[in-house]
Design a protein around this motif. Structure first.
Motif, mmCIF file in Angstrom:
data_model
loop_
_atom_site.group_PDB
_atom_site.id
_atom_site.type_symbol
_atom_site.label_atom_id
_atom_site.label_comp_id
_atom_site.label_asym_id
_atom_site.label_seq_id
_atom_site.Cartn_x
_atom_site.Cartn_y
_atom_site.Cartn_z
ATOM 1 N N VAL A 27 0.818 -1.209 0.000
ATOM 2 C CA VAL A 27 0.000 0.000 0.000
ATOM 3 C C VAL A 27 0.857 1.266 0.000
ATOM 4 O O VAL A 27 0.604 2.199 -0.742
ATOM 5 C CB VAL A 27 -0.955 0.011 1.217
ATOM 6 C CG1 VAL A 27 -1.698 1.332 1.322
ATOM 7 C CG2 VAL A 27 -1.923 -1.153 1.142
ATOM 8 N N ALA A 28 1.898 1.275 0.829
ATOM 9 C CA ALA A 28 2.636 2.513 1.063
ATOM 10 C C ALA A 28 4.040 2.535 0.468
ATOM 11 O O ALA A 28 4.710 3.555 0.518
ATOM 12 C CB ALA A 28 2.727 2.762 2.574
ATOM 13 N N GLY A 29 4.496 1.421 -0.068
ATOM 14 C CA GLY A 29 5.850 1.382 -0.613
ATOM 15 C C GLY A 29 6.894 1.254 0.481
ATOM 16 O O GLY A 29 6.572 1.144 1.668
ATOM 17 N N ASN A 30 8.152 1.270 0.062
ATOM 18 C CA ASN A 30 9.261 1.087 1.005
ATOM 19 C C ASN A 30 9.416 2.230 1.998
ATOM 20 O O ASN A 30 9.881 2.022 3.116
ATOM 21 C CB ASN A 30 10.580 0.915 0.253
ATOM 22 C CG ASN A 30 10.769 -0.499 -0.235
ATOM 23 O OD1 ASN A 30 10.287 -1.446 0.361
ATOM 24 N ND2 ASN A 30 11.474 -0.630 -1.349
ATOM 25 N N ALA A 31 9.044 3.429 1.598
ATOM 26 C CA ALA A 31 9.311 4.596 2.437
ATOM 27 C C ALA A 31 8.085 5.045 3.227
ATOM 28 O O ALA A 31 8.156 6.037 3.941
ATOM 29 C CB ALA A 31 9.815 5.750 1.573
ATOM 30 N N THR A 37 -6.643 4.540 9.106
ATOM 31 C CA THR A 37 -7.657 3.920 8.257
ATOM 32 C C THR A 37 -7.049 2.794 7.421
ATOM 33 O O THR A 37 -7.725 1.802 7.154
ATOM 34 C CB THR A 37 -8.357 4.947 7.346
ATOM 35 O OG1 THR A 37 -7.374 5.597 6.526
ATOM 36 C CG2 THR A 37 -9.130 5.973 8.146
ATOM 37 N N GLY A 38 -5.805 2.931 7.033
ATOM 38 C CA GLY A 38 -5.132 1.857 6.303
ATOM 39 C C GLY A 38 -4.964 0.623 7.167
ATOM 40 O O GLY A 38 -5.177 -0.506 6.713
ATOM 41 N N VAL A 39 -4.585 0.832 8.419
ATOM 42 C CA VAL A 39 -4.467 -0.287 9.364
ATOM 43 C C VAL A 39 -5.828 -0.960 9.523
ATOM 44 O O VAL A 39 -5.940 -2.194 9.485
ATOM 45 C CB VAL A 39 -3.916 0.185 10.722
ATOM 46 C CG1 VAL A 39 -4.008 -0.931 11.759
ATOM 47 C CG2 VAL A 39 -2.470 0.659 10.580
ATOM 48 N N VAL A 42 -6.565 -3.182 6.540
ATOM 49 C CA VAL A 42 -5.785 -4.425 6.559
ATOM 50 C C VAL A 42 -6.359 -5.379 7.603
ATOM 51 O O VAL A 42 -6.528 -6.575 7.348
ATOM 52 C CB VAL A 42 -4.286 -4.145 6.812
ATOM 53 C CG1 VAL A 42 -3.516 -5.435 7.043
ATOM 54 C CG2 VAL A 42 -3.681 -3.379 5.643
ATOM 55 N N VAL A 43 -6.705 -4.862 8.772
ATOM 56 C CA VAL A 43 -7.291 -5.696 9.829
ATOM 57 C C VAL A 43 -8.602 -6.315 9.331
ATOM 58 O O VAL A 43 -8.847 -7.509 9.540
ATOM 59 C CB VAL A 43 -7.507 -4.881 11.122
ATOM 60 C CG1 VAL A 43 -8.353 -5.644 12.123
ATOM 61 C CG2 VAL A 43 -6.163 -4.503 11.726
ATOM 62 N N ALA A 44 -9.431 -5.534 8.663
ATOM 63 C CA ALA A 44 -10.701 -6.056 8.149
ATOM 64 C C ALA A 44 -10.462 -7.153 7.113
ATOM 65 O O ALA A 44 -11.178 -8.163 7.087
ATOM 66 C CB ALA A 44 -11.531 -4.921 7.550
#
Length: 66
Positions: A27-31, A37-39, A42-44
């Motif tokens: 989702v966010a790349g290496n950096a 909300t992203g967490v 992923v949890v869902a």
């Protein structure tokens, strides 16, 4: 792995860590990092997957996939 003497909880933690790292990277790349909300997303996703796995396991136990 359990039969080789590895602690199942340690293996599970390692797999969850690897999956969490990859989910963040995808989702966010290496950096980057996930925001709250992203967490939550992923949890869902993990929850839906685990619920699906458990439903399949229950069918197997009850002889539904024999």
């Amino acid at each position: 792995m359990k039969n080789e003497g590895l602690d199942p909880q340690l293996v599970s933690a390692a797999l969850m860590s690897a999956s969490g790292i990859y989910a963040t990277f995808s989702v966010a790349g290496n950096a980057g990092a996930l925001n709250d909300t992203g967490v939550d997303k992923v949890v869902a996703t993990y929850r839906r997957n685990l619920e699906h796995i458990q439903a399949q396991k229950k069918k197997e136990v009850q002889g539904g996939n024999a």
